[in-house]
Design an enzyme around this catalytic site. Structure first.
Site, PDB file in Angstrom:
ATOM      1  N   CYS A 256       9.997  -3.210   3.205  1.00  0.00           N
ATOM      2  CA  CYS A 256       9.794  -2.678   4.565  1.00  0.00           C
ATOM      3  C   CYS A 256       9.907  -3.767   5.626  1.00  0.00           C
ATOM      4  O   CYS A 256       9.905  -3.475   6.823  1.00  0.00           O
ATOM      5  CB  CYS A 256       8.437  -2.001   4.648  1.00  0.00           C
ATOM      6  SG  CYS A 256       8.134  -0.901   3.265  1.00  0.00           S
TER       7      CYS A 256
ATOM      8  N   HIS B  37       6.206  -1.716  11.335  1.00  0.00           N
ATOM      9  CA  HIS B  37       6.722  -0.862  10.272  1.00  0.00           C
ATOM     10  C   HIS B  37       5.901   0.433  10.264  1.00  0.00           C
ATOM     11  O   HIS B  37       4.673   0.400  10.277  1.00  0.00           O
ATOM     12  CB  HIS B  37       6.594  -1.598   8.931  1.00  0.00           C
ATOM     13  CG  HIS B  37       6.736  -0.719   7.746  1.00  0.00           C
ATOM     14  ND1 HIS B  37       7.760   0.181   7.614  1.00  0.00           N
ATOM     15  CD2 HIS B  37       5.968  -0.583   6.634  1.00  0.00           C
ATOM     16  CE1 HIS B  37       7.623   0.829   6.473  1.00  0.00           C
ATOM     17  NE2 HIS B  37       6.541   0.388   5.862  1.00  0.00           N
TER      18      HIS B  37
ATOM     19  N   ASN C 254       7.778   7.359   5.956  1.00  0.00           N
ATOM     20  CA  ASN C 254       7.980   5.923   5.766  1.00  0.00           C
ATOM     21  C   ASN C 254       9.371   5.721   5.168  1.00  0.00           C
ATOM     22  O   ASN C 254       9.606   6.060   4.017  1.00  0.00           O
ATOM     23  CB  ASN C 254       6.886   5.389   4.831  1.00  0.00           C
ATOM     24  CG  ASN C 254       7.045   3.909   4.523  1.00  0.00           C
ATOM     25  OD1 ASN C 254       8.097   3.322   4.756  1.00  0.00           O
ATOM     26  ND2 ASN C 254       5.998   3.316   3.964  1.00  0.00           N
TER      27      ASN C 254
HETATM   28  O1  UT7 Z   1       5.562   0.823   3.308  1.00  0.00           O
HETATM   29  C1  UT7 Z   1       4.870   0.254   2.283  1.00  0.00           C
HETATM   30  C2  UT7 Z   1       3.527  -0.066   2.680  1.00  0.00           C
HETATM   31  N1  UT7 Z   1       2.628   0.988   2.210  1.00  0.00           N
HETATM   32  C3  UT7 Z   1       1.547   1.269   2.859  1.00  0.00           C
HETATM   33  O2  UT7 Z   1       1.345   0.681   3.893  1.00  0.00           O
HETATM   34  C4  UT7 Z   1       0.569   2.276   2.301  1.00  0.00           C
HETATM   35  C5  UT7 Z   1      -0.772   2.027   2.871  1.00  0.00           C
HETATM   36  N2  UT7 Z   1      -1.774   2.973   2.375  1.00  0.00           N
HETATM   37  C6  UT7 Z   1      -1.828   4.259   2.772  1.00  0.00           C
HETATM   38  O3  UT7 Z   1      -1.036   4.729   3.554  1.00  0.00           O
HETATM   39  C7  UT7 Z   1      -3.001   5.075   2.276  1.00  0.00           C
HETATM   40  O4  UT7 Z   1      -3.799   4.278   1.440  1.00  0.00           O
HETATM   41  C8  UT7 Z   1      -2.614   6.375   1.513  1.00  0.00           C
HETATM   42  C9  UT7 Z   1      -2.024   7.375   2.474  1.00  0.00           C
HETATM   43  C10 UT7 Z   1      -1.610   6.060   0.413  1.00  0.00           C
HETATM   44  C11 UT7 Z   1      -3.869   6.986   0.911  1.00  0.00           C
HETATM   45  O5  UT7 Z   1      -4.796   7.276   1.929  1.00  0.00           O
HETATM   46  P1  UT7 Z   1      -6.320   6.826   1.801  1.00  0.00           P
HETATM   47  O6  UT7 Z   1      -6.985   7.271   3.025  1.00  0.00           O
HETATM   48  O7  UT7 Z   1      -6.329   5.346   1.507  1.00  0.00           O
HETATM   49  O8  UT7 Z   1      -6.811   7.663   0.565  1.00  0.00           O
HETATM   50  P2  UT7 Z   1      -7.426   7.147  -0.802  1.00  0.00           P
HETATM   51  O9  UT7 Z   1      -6.369   6.552  -1.671  1.00  0.00           O
HETATM   52  O10 UT7 Z   1      -8.627   6.329  -0.499  1.00  0.00           O
HETATM   53  O11 UT7 Z   1      -7.864   8.518  -1.463  1.00  0.00           O
HETATM   54  C12 UT7 Z   1      -8.919   9.312  -0.907  1.00  0.00           C
HETATM   55  C13 UT7 Z   1      -8.998  10.625  -1.649  1.00  0.00           C
HETATM   56  C14 UT7 Z   1      -8.969  10.471  -3.166  1.00  0.00           C
HETATM   57  O12 UT7 Z   1      -9.819  11.448  -3.716  1.00  0.00           O
HETATM   58  P3  UT7 Z   1     -11.289  11.069  -4.238  1.00  0.00           P
HETATM   59  O13 UT7 Z   1     -11.062  10.022  -5.300  1.00  0.00           O
HETATM   60  O14 UT7 Z   1     -12.005  10.538  -3.039  1.00  0.00           O
HETATM   61  O15 UT7 Z   1     -11.807  12.369  -4.739  1.00  0.00           O
HETATM   62  C15 UT7 Z   1      -7.555  10.791  -3.537  1.00  0.00           C
HETATM   63  O16 UT7 Z   1      -7.414  11.298  -4.842  1.00  0.00           O
HETATM   64  O17 UT7 Z   1      -7.855  11.427  -1.332  1.00  0.00           O
HETATM   65  C16 UT7 Z   1      -7.215  11.859  -2.524  1.00  0.00           C
HETATM   66  N3  UT7 Z   1      -5.783  11.979  -2.280  1.00  0.00           N
HETATM   67  C17 UT7 Z   1      -5.212  13.093  -1.800  1.00  0.00           C
HETATM   68  N4  UT7 Z   1      -5.720  14.307  -1.467  1.00  0.00           N
HETATM   69  C18 UT7 Z   1      -4.862  15.232  -0.998  1.00  0.00           C
HETATM   70  C19 UT7 Z   1      -4.837  11.043  -2.427  1.00  0.00           C
HETATM   71  N5  UT7 Z   1      -3.644  11.527  -2.064  1.00  0.00           N
HETATM   72  C20 UT7 Z   1      -3.846  12.803  -1.680  1.00  0.00           C
HETATM   73  C21 UT7 Z   1      -3.003  13.815  -1.189  1.00  0.00           C
HETATM   74  N6  UT7 Z   1      -3.553  14.997  -0.861  1.00  0.00           N
HETATM   75  N7  UT7 Z   1      -1.674  13.622  -1.019  1.00  0.00           N
END
Ligand code: UT7
Length: 342
Positions: free
Chosen positions: A114, A252, A282
């Site tokens: 990225c 980005h 993204n």
């Molecule tokens: O370009 C490359 C660079 N990449 C990035 O910059 C990515 C940076 N990170 C992110 O964008 C975020 O971390 C994500 C969007 C990938 C995830 O968001 P988050 O707010 O960090 O969520 P999390 O991973 O902390 O997950 C929170 C909860 C989890 O459930 P529990 O364990 O709390 O019950 C996940 O299983 O959300 C759940 N979850 C979802 N729920 C519904 C994860 N993905 C989803 C989903 N829909 N798609």
């Protein structure tokens, strides 16, 4: 920085097919509300089965040629910034050289995820300023949909396909480039990768998606929130300028929540920040040129504006640049020629 290079033209392309959050609701356990709340993304564009990164590049170049009435026959170097080339080899850059019948051009693909587009611009500026090249085509382009695991709800909601192309030409009178700050944290590579000849990272990660993107979103987010605001300051210090002199910040476009936090931590206003994630997701190396083009089409970015571009991603790597947006005039829309120097 004593630059001799100017960004003179821009073109973009995104595929026609739209994948909305509601479509994803039918594919995995997720919701439009969750995706919008956590990422700011509403939809993304998906390449057709017979469209590859080169196809997107061809279309972005055509857009640039038509809008700026440019030609690429005298380009002497093609740099394609991508993590999703059609083939490991030949490079996408070589495919472009052949397609546009460019007679005398070097051709390379650049792998910096990225941060690819900002790395590509930095190289083009360096080579032109050193007197080694005169006219360089830099393209950020991806078909991430082809390497996305659509059973992994934590990653597949993020990614989309797109391309943005610019021309960088020798112009000592009106250079675009003011400062750059690059870096890498290679031991964080395990947090965002795709398997290649080696599957070592996959084993370390305990994941099964061979050939697909694997991401620990929280870790990448933590790293970005620490690295980007500091990196922005480093760019500004090098330019001996301050953030309030920046007209538009173009980070980005990975996640809107992350961009909001970066703005908060750096003290830069979100209202002067451009992103392309809402309707394109993204698109890795393509997010920054897509966001710039949206800003131009919405009448926000004007010739003479100072832009702080900041790419970051898998590697982990980052590259921030301070530039002046001073392209050549578009026919029928004459823009002033504004000296780019601070
Ligand atoms: O370009 C490359 C660079 N990449 C990035 O910059 C990515 C940076 N990170 C992110 O964008 C975020 O971390 C994500 C969007 C990938 C995830 O968001 P988050 O707010 O960090 O969520 P999390 O991973 O902390 O997950 C929170 C909860 C989890 O459930 P529990 O364990 O709390 O019950 C996940 O299983 O959300 C759940 N979850 C979802 N729920 C519904 C994860 N993905 C989803 C989903 N829909 N798609």
């Amino acid at each position: 920085m004593n630059s001799q290079a100017r960004i003179t033209a821009l073109g973009t392309y995104t595929p026609d097919r739209i994948l909305t959050n509601f479509d994803l609701e039918q594919m995995i356990d997720t919701s439009d509300e969750w995706i919008r709340q956590r990422t700011g993304i509403r939809e993304r564009r998906i390449a057709a089965a017979d469209q590859f990164t080169s196809s997107l590049c061809f279309a972005a170049i055509e857009d640039m040629l038509q809008r700026y009435q440019k030609q690429v026959s005298d380009v002497d170097l093609i740099i394609v910034c991508t993590s999703t080339p059609d083939y490991p080899f030949p490079s996408v850059a070589s495919l472009i050289q052949a397609r546009f019948q460019i007679k005398q051009a070097g051709a390379i693909d650049l792998s910096a995820t990225c941060a690819g587009f900002t790395y590509g611009l930095h190289l083009a500026n360096g080579l032109i300023t050193a007197g080694l090249q005169r006219k360089v085509l830099v393209i950020g382009a991806e078909t991430l949909s082809k390497v996305t695991d659509y059973s992994d709800r934590t990653t597949c909601i993020l990614f989309g396909d797109g391309a943005g192309a610019v021309l960088v030409e020798r112009d000592p009178e009106q250079p675009s480039f003011h400062a750059a700050h690059l870096g890498s944290k290679g031991d964080g590579g395990v947090h965002l990768f795709r398997t290649g000849l080696s599957t070592r990272l996959l084993e370390q990660h305990g994941h099964t998606a061979e050939g697909k993107i694997v991401q620990n979103g929280r870790e990448v987010m933590k790293w970005a929130l620490k690295t980007v605001p500091t990196g922005m300051q480093a760019v500004m210090e090098q330019a001996q300028a301050t953030l309030d002199q920046v007209d538009w910040f173009i980070p980005h476009s990975a996640n809107l929540r992350m961009i909001e936090s970066i703005c908060e931590r750096s003290g830069y206003p979100l209202e002067q920040t451009l992103y392309s994630l809402e309707y394109f997701g993204n698109t890795s190396a393509a997010t920054i040129p897509l966001a710039l083009d949206l800003g131009i089409k919405q009448g926000k970015v004007q010739s003479g504006d100072k832009l702080l571009l900041f790419g970051f991603g898998g590697g982990l790597v980052y590259a921030g640049l301070l530039i002046t947006w001073n392209p050549h005039s578009q026919p029928g829309n004459r823009q002033e020629e504004i000296n780019g120097a601070f």
